[in-house]
Design a protein around this motif. Structure first.
Motif, PDB file in Angstrom:
ATOM      1  N   LEU A  37       0.899  -1.194  -0.075  1.00 21.26           N
ATOM      2  CA  LEU A  37       0.022  -0.005  -0.013  1.00 21.26           C
ATOM      3  C   LEU A  37       0.822   1.319   0.014  1.00 21.26           C
ATOM      4  CD1 LEU A  37      -2.819  -1.055   2.523  1.00 21.26           C
ATOM      5  CD2 LEU A  37      -2.803  -1.052  -0.015  1.00 21.26           C
ATOM      6  N   VAL A  38       2.013   1.055   0.604  1.00 21.22           N
ATOM      7  CA  VAL A  38       3.015   2.341   0.857  1.00 21.22           C
ATOM      8  C   VAL A  38       3.399   2.669  -0.739  1.00 21.22           C
ATOM      9  CG1 VAL A  38       5.294   3.219   1.284  1.00 21.22           C
ATOM     10  CG2 VAL A  38       3.805   2.054   3.047  1.00 21.22           C
ATOM     11  N   ALA A  39       3.677   1.526  -1.372  1.00 23.07           N
ATOM     12  CA  ALA A  39       4.224   1.853  -2.820  1.00 23.07           C
ATOM     13  C   ALA A  39       3.217   2.243  -3.592  1.00 23.07           C
ATOM     14  CB  ALA A  39       4.697   0.385  -3.466  1.00 23.07           C
ATOM     15  N   LEU A  40       1.692   1.741  -3.677  1.00 27.57           N
ATOM     16  CA  LEU A  40       0.655   2.195  -4.260  1.00 27.57           C
ATOM     17  C   LEU A  40       0.523   3.661  -4.058  1.00 27.57           C
ATOM     18  CD1 LEU A  40      -1.737  -0.768  -3.980  1.00 27.57           C
ATOM     19  CD2 LEU A  40      -0.713   0.134  -6.176  1.00 27.57           C
ATOM     20  N   MET A  41       0.396   4.141  -2.687  1.00 30.71           N
ATOM     21  CA  MET A  41       0.387   5.605  -2.756  1.00 30.71           C
ATOM     22  C   MET A  41       1.115   6.398  -3.221  1.00 30.71           C
ATOM     23  SD  MET A  41      -0.703   5.672   1.399  1.00 30.71           S
ATOM     24  CE  MET A  41       0.384   4.793   2.234  1.00 30.71           C
ATOM     25  N   PHE A  42       2.355   5.808  -3.099  1.00 32.51           N
ATOM     26  CA  PHE A  42       3.653   6.791  -4.054  1.00 32.51           C
ATOM     27  C   PHE A  42       3.320   6.798  -5.256  1.00 32.51           C
ATOM     28  CE2 PHE A  42       7.940   7.274  -5.645  1.00 32.51           C
ATOM     29  CZ  PHE A  42       8.081   8.811  -4.941  1.00 32.51           C
ATOM     30  N   LEU A  43       2.927   5.672  -5.899  1.00 27.52           N
ATOM     31  CA  LEU A  43       2.810   5.417  -7.417  1.00 27.52           C
ATOM     32  C   LEU A  43       1.582   6.350  -7.734  1.00 27.52           C
ATOM     33  CD1 LEU A  43       3.172   4.044 -10.193  1.00 27.52           C
ATOM     34  CD2 LEU A  43       1.830   2.298  -9.350  1.00 27.52           C
ATOM     35  N   GLY A  44       0.503   6.154  -7.014  1.00 34.12           N
ATOM     36  CA  GLY A  44      -0.583   6.918  -7.332  1.00 34.12           C
ATOM     37  C   GLY A  44      -0.533   8.354  -7.137  1.00 34.12           C
ATOM     38  N   ARG A  45       0.111   8.886  -6.342  1.00 27.48           N
ATOM     39  CA  ARG A  45       0.456  10.215  -6.263  1.00 27.48           C
ATOM     40  C   ARG A  45       1.225  10.867  -7.416  1.00 27.48           C
ATOM     41  NH1 ARG A  45      -2.468  14.027  -4.126  1.00 27.48           N
ATOM     42  NH2 ARG A  45      -2.394  13.924  -6.612  1.00 27.48           N
ATOM     43  N   LEU A  46       2.374  10.259  -7.641  1.00 28.39           N
ATOM     44  CA  LEU A  46       3.164  10.785  -8.718  1.00 28.39           C
ATOM     45  C   LEU A  46       3.147  10.089 -10.110  1.00 28.39           C
ATOM     46  CD1 LEU A  46       6.466  11.149  -7.005  1.00 28.39           C
ATOM     47  CD2 LEU A  46       4.965  12.702  -7.281  1.00 28.39           C
ATOM     48  N   GLY A  47       2.542   9.044 -10.105  1.00 28.62           N
ATOM     49  CA  GLY A  47       2.507   8.147 -11.286  1.00 28.62           C
ATOM     50  C   GLY A  47       1.516   9.106 -12.367  1.00 28.62           C
TER      51      GLY A  47
END
Length: 466
Positions: free
Chosen positions: A429-439
């Motif tokens: 979920l941490v990786a998803l939050m980062f990906l979803g924010r900047l991706g």
């Protein structure tokens, strides 16, 4: 006119075009990683938590959720973090939200200056956004609007806390400021253990927070355009025909999704004894509107999210995945992407050779970019959901899907299972939050900046579809 970086012009020191294309995304990514690293360190300090020191996973998860303005939490913000820890979280939310808004706008500015004169004139004619503005105007405009919006909402909330809930001045001000900043930045963090459930029937709390969420999620390019039209003194700011295609699509799609969300929540939860059932009619209407706003990647909840019907969960998944406006504080694939794809489908069903929106033809490049962002978003949701589902039997598919979409879309709504997930699931979920924010920001910009002209085209070929 193309812009160039200052410095020596010798062949050995001049940056290559490939490096110029990659550098903005790298700088943005490194900046957010640096903020996450610093926040993790601060929240790991003994002075940040009560009772016991936060573990590395707890500090990392909370920091990432704050910087990426998500709102998911593995510990209770009210009881676990000290006032110092809460201040750190608030600062991280502000840095993350303001950073996303200005970074997205400035990347658009960078992109516009890489385009040729003819393309820039076309862009200016069809989308009067920040693309042709200057850096100082973008930064100062975003900063001023952020301060004004947050101060207004904080003032209303502070007065309400003192008048209706007998809160002391210090607590009322802190509650007003924290929730105002969290709402405008679409973060969803609350200093109360039940989030906004205690205020479910209070319009003086719910409506200002909803207003901050909607305005913050619309996107700075739209707000700047409306402000410029208002400053012109001709009354054009409330005349849709004067708006750019981007502004019209963003506001129209936002209004439709807000109305649909309110109606679905009202109908699906009207008689649910654990959500809307105990409320009177005005309370149900307010709760339905509030919950219709929150899946637009805001993350607050005025009713227990874990008690919603499964159908309401699924509809919330759709709203969270779509998100809100580009270059705003919200996440998701963005309403512009969703609207473009909807018009593509409509044009294809009608057999139209072009995709036309408000008497303007949408370029094929824009259509391909929208499709790419949407499909990559689908992949980013499906793969983690599959991995988490096959590696645990404790939680249902719909609950895991809800958490995954909430993380990717930086919404922050939760069915209540985040804190009990295995730690390596929390890291997903941490990786998803980062990906979803900047991706979506960096992907959309990089796709546009990678566009190139070819001197030849391959022969066409047809395939059987469907």
């Amino acid at each position: 006119m193309r812009f160039s970086l200052p410095g020596p012009t010798t062949k050995s020191s001049a940056p290559s075009p490939a490096n110029l294309r990659r550098r903005p995304a790298q700088l943005v990514t490194l900046g957010f990683l640096g903020a996450i690293a610093l926040g993790t360190f601060l929240l790991s300090l003994p002075m940040s938590s009560t009772g016991r020191r936060a573990t590395l996973i707890e500090a990392l998860f909370t920091t990432t959720s704050a910087v990426c303005v998500t709102g998911l939490a593995v510990v209770d913000t009210e009881t676990f973090w000290t006032p110092f820890g809460q201040v750190v979280i608030l600062v991280l939310i502000q840095v993350g939200g303001f950073g996303v808004m200005t970074v997205a706008s400035l990347l658009g500015l960078l992109l516009s200056r890489r385009l040729g004169l003819h393309t820039r004139l076309l862009a200016a004619e069809s989308a009067h956004t920040v693309g042709l503005g200057d850096v100082r105007q973008v930064l100062l405009g975003a900063l001023r609007f952020t301060i004004v919006a947050e101060v207004l909402v904080a003032t209303v909330l502070t007065v309400r806390m003192m008048v209706a809930y007998d809160a002391g001045l210090g607590h009322a001000v802190w509650s007003g400021v924290f929730h105002s900043v969290s709402a405008f930045n679409n973060a969803g963090f609350s200093i109360y253990s039940d989030n906004l459930v205690r205020f479910v029937a209070d319009p003086w709390v719910c409506l200002p927070i909803c207003a901050a969420i909607i305005v913050g999620g619309i996107g700075f390019p739209v707000l700047l355009e409306l402000w410029r039209l208002y400053r012109s003194g001709r009354g054009h700011w409330f005349q849709p025909r004067r708006w750019s295609i981007h502004t019209r699509l963003t506001l129209l799609t936002t209004a439709v999704l807000l109305a649909a969300g309110t109606l679905v929540f009202l109908l699906a939860e009207w008689s649910n004894p654990k959500t809307f059932g105990p409320l009177d009619v005005p309370g149900k209407l307010l709760a339905a509107f509030t919950q219709g706003v929150m899946p637009r990647t805001a993350g607050f909840n005025s009713i227990p999210t874990g008690e919603l019907n499964n159908g309401t969960w699924f509809f919330s998944d759709i709203l969270m995945f779509i998100g809100a406006g580009s270059a705003g504080t919200a996440g998701g694939i963005k309403v512009g992407t969703f609207a473009v794809l909807a018009f593509v489908i409509w044009s294809e069903l009608r057999g139209d050779p072009d995709v036309t929106v408000f008497d303007r033809r949408i370029t094929r490049t824009t259509q391909r970019q929208a499709l790419t962002v949407a499909l990559i978003g689908v992949a980013a949701v499906v793969l983690p959901t599959f991995v988490m589902t096959v590696t645990t039997t404790t939680f249902s598919l719909d609950a895991i899907l809800y958490e995954v979409i909430s993380a990717f879309s930086t919404t922050g709504l939760s069915t209540g299972i985040t804190a009990t997930l295995p730690q390596w699931h929390q890291l997903i979920l941490v990786a998803l939050m980062f990906l979803g924010r900047l991706g979506p920001i960096t992907l959309g910009t990089s796709l546009a900046m990678r566009e190139r002209q070819r001197l030849f085209r391959q022969p066409e070929s047809a395939m059987i579809i469907g």
